[in-house]
Write a protein that holds these residues in place. Structure first.
Motif, short mmCIF file in Angstrom:
data_model
loop_
_atom_site.label_atom_id
_atom_site.label_comp_id
_atom_site.label_asym_id
_atom_site.label_seq_id
_atom_site.Cartn_x
_atom_site.Cartn_y
_atom_site.Cartn_z
N PRO A 146 0.32 6.26 12.65
CA PRO A 146 0.11 6.50 11.22
C PRO A 146 0.51 7.78 10.37
N LEU A 147 0.04 8.88 11.35
CA LEU A 147 0.33 10.31 10.83
C LEU A 147 1.90 10.57 10.76
N ALA A 148 2.53 10.13 11.67
CA ALA A 148 4.25 10.15 11.89
C ALA A 148 4.76 9.35 10.51
N LEU A 149 4.00 8.09 10.33
CA LEU A 149 4.53 7.10 8.97
C LEU A 149 4.38 8.09 7.82
N ALA A 150 3.44 8.87 7.60
CA ALA A 150 3.08 9.57 6.41
C ALA A 150 4.26 10.70 6.06
N ARG A 151 4.40 11.20 7.28
CA ARG A 151 5.43 12.14 7.44
C ARG A 151 6.88 11.73 6.72
N LEU A 152 7.14 10.65 7.70
CA LEU A 152 8.34 9.77 7.33
C LEU A 152 8.69 9.50 5.83
N ALA A 153 7.62 9.13 5.19
CA ALA A 153 7.48 8.56 3.90
C ALA A 153 8.06 9.70 3.02
N GLN A 154 7.79 10.94 3.44
CA GLN A 154 8.09 12.08 2.38
C GLN A 154 9.56 12.73 2.83
N CYS A 155 10.22 11.99 3.70
CA CYS A 155 11.74 12.36 4.02
C CYS A 155 12.82 11.77 2.89
N LEU A 156 13.52 12.22 2.69
CA LEU A 156 14.70 12.00 1.88
C LEU A 156 15.85 11.40 2.88
N PRO A 157 16.96 10.54 2.02
CA PRO A 157 18.19 10.28 2.84
C PRO A 157 18.91 11.70 3.19
N GLY A 158 19.43 11.44 4.54
CA GLY A 158 20.15 12.53 4.97
C GLY A 158 19.51 13.48 5.82
N GLU A 159 17.94 13.42 5.64
CA GLU A 159 17.20 14.39 6.64
C GLU A 159 17.43 13.98 8.11
N LYS A 160 17.07 14.79 8.97
CA LYS A 160 17.17 14.59 10.23
C LYS A 160 15.81 14.66 10.81
N VAL A 161 15.49 13.77 11.78
CA VAL A 161 14.21 13.41 12.40
C VAL A 161 14.49 13.27 13.85
N ARG A 162 13.32 13.67 14.60
CA ARG A 162 13.29 13.30 16.04
C ARG A 162 12.12 12.54 16.44
N GLY A 216 0.85 -1.10 0.00
CA GLY A 216 -0.12 -0.07 0.12
C GLY A 216 0.82 1.21 0.02
N ALA A 217 0.28 2.34 0.09
CA ALA A 217 0.86 3.65 -0.36
C ALA A 217 1.47 4.08 0.98
N LEU A 218 2.82 4.44 0.72
CA LEU A 218 3.70 4.80 2.05
C LEU A 218 3.14 6.00 2.69
N ASP A 219 2.63 7.15 1.99
CA ASP A 219 2.08 8.20 2.62
C ASP A 219 0.57 7.92 2.22
N TRP A 220 -0.15 7.58 3.17
CA TRP A 220 -1.54 7.37 2.97
C TRP A 220 -2.30 8.59 2.99
N VAL A 221 -1.94 9.63 3.95
CA VAL A 221 -2.52 11.06 3.80
C VAL A 221 -2.33 11.71 2.56
N SER A 222 -1.34 11.47 1.82
CA SER A 222 -1.56 12.19 0.52
C SER A 222 -2.17 11.47 -0.54
N MET A 223 -2.11 9.97 -0.33
CA MET A 223 -3.03 9.15 -1.31
C MET A 223 -4.40 9.54 -1.01
N SER A 224 -4.87 9.73 0.35
CA SER A 224 -6.08 10.07 0.66
C SER A 224 -6.58 11.40 -0.17
N TRP A 225 -5.93 12.40 0.20
CA TRP A 225 -6.18 13.67 -0.39
C TRP A 225 -6.12 13.70 -1.80
N ALA A 226 -5.33 12.86 -2.65
CA ALA A 226 -5.42 12.60 -4.09
C ALA A 226 -6.97 12.20 -4.35
N ASN A 227 -7.35 11.23 -3.70
CA ASN A 227 -8.57 10.49 -4.19
C ASN A 227 -9.72 11.59 -3.78
N TRP A 228 -9.63 12.40 -2.65
CA TRP A 228 -10.53 13.13 -2.28
C TRP A 228 -10.73 14.26 -3.02
#
Length: 305
Positions: free
Chosen positions: A268-284, A32-44
């Motif tokens: 789930p909301l954190a996963l959607a944001r993580l799916a939009q991160c690129l290698p080298g980015e920093k997260v907490r 399934g879609a890694l960023d379920w939030v963006s997938m949902s908005w695209a369908n909405w």
């Protein structure tokens, strides 16, 4: 039926939906879609069911040509999308006239964009979903999990659809720097006190070793002090800590069981944001209790109403 001819693609461009459920006891992962939030908005944007099939485009390199009039919608990352020579930003539905091309060049903000069509793109359902999982050879246009390839056709048979634009409040923040919330797990008390402090009070760098199975976090190694574990089921977003002490956030194409200790699981909301991160980015990371995470999830889902 409307058609889009794929003129350029990469192994990272996949047909996805919400994924497979009720099959992990068979050893079949969710997908399934890694960023379920963006997938949902695209369908909405088109008035679709939120879990209708979409194209997940990672990092760009994807081009389609309309074989006839097409109504589409785009949400998620800004991957430098153009309709012919006109730039188009994510968060809107739009029209492709016959012969026009939609192309995605490179990431400017975020990593994954989602392209939707009225009713969802047509594809056979395997175990209840058309989500592409290459390792298991399930889903996609041919039911075998293959990535979208040059020369293939995307078809949709839905009619109608809405012309909408996301407001600033609705638009997913793909470059948010907010901490990723993690529901603490059963083994949390078996990490050293210093490791627990480091886990939630230092930055983690996303490793280049990342795919749809998981993302490795690089930082101060965490020390697990508990006994060896028997392999058990792994939920979406589980943060495992292997012997080297570098956590791995497990994503949609993860294995179904594992025996490494876990800090917990990302929401789930954190996963959607993580799916939009690129290698080298920093997260907490930030700890959260399950009841709070559940309420936040329900409140977010109300936005689609």
């Amino acid at each position: 039926m409307s058609r889009l001819l794929i003129e350029a693609s990469t192994p990272l461009c996949l047909l996805q939906d919400a994924g497979r459920f009720g099959v992990r006891h068979l050893g079949v992962t969710q997908g399934g879609a890694l960023d379920w939030v963006s997938m949902s908005w695209a369908n909405w944007l088109l008035g679709n069911a939120l879990d209708a099939s979409v194209v997940e485009i990672t990092l760009g390199g994807f081009t389609v040509r309309a074989e006839e009039y097409c109504l589409l919608a785009l949400a998620g990352a800004d991957l430098g999308a153009y309709v012919d020579e006109r730039a188009i930003s994510p968060g809107r539905s739009f029209i492709l006239q016959k012969g026009q091309r939609l192309r995605f060049t490179q990431p400017f903000s975020g990593a994954r964009a989602y392209l939707a069509a009225p009713g969802g793109f047509d594809a056979p359902k395997v175990l209840g979903s058309c989500a592409s999982v290459g390792r298991e050879e399930l889903g996609g246009l041919d039911g075998l999990g293959r990535a979208l390839a040059e020369g293939a056709c995307l078809r949709y048979s839905g009619t109608g659809g809405a012309m909408r634009v996301l407001s600033a409040e609705q638009l997913p923040n793909v470059h948010s720097k907010a901490p990723l919330e993690l529901i603490v797990g059963a083994q949390i008390g078996q990490f050293s006190g210093q490791s627990l402090f480091d886990a939630f009070n230092t930055e983690w760098t996303l490793d280049s070793r990342a795919d749809r199975m998981g993302m490795r976090l690089l930082g101060t190694p965490l020390q697990y002090q508990g006994p060896s574990l028997i392999s058990e089921g792994i939920p979406l977003g589980a943060v495992q800590v292997p012997p080297d002490g570098q956590p791995i956030a497990l994503l949609n194409d993860r294995q179904t069981i594992g025996g490494y200790p876990r800090l917990g699981a990302l929401t789930p909301l954190a996963l959607a944001r993580l799916a939009q991160c690129l290698p080298g980015e920093k997260v907490r990371l930030a700890p959260v209790v399950q009841e709070t995470a559940h309420q936040q999830h329900i409140e977010y889902l109300r936005r689609f109403q």
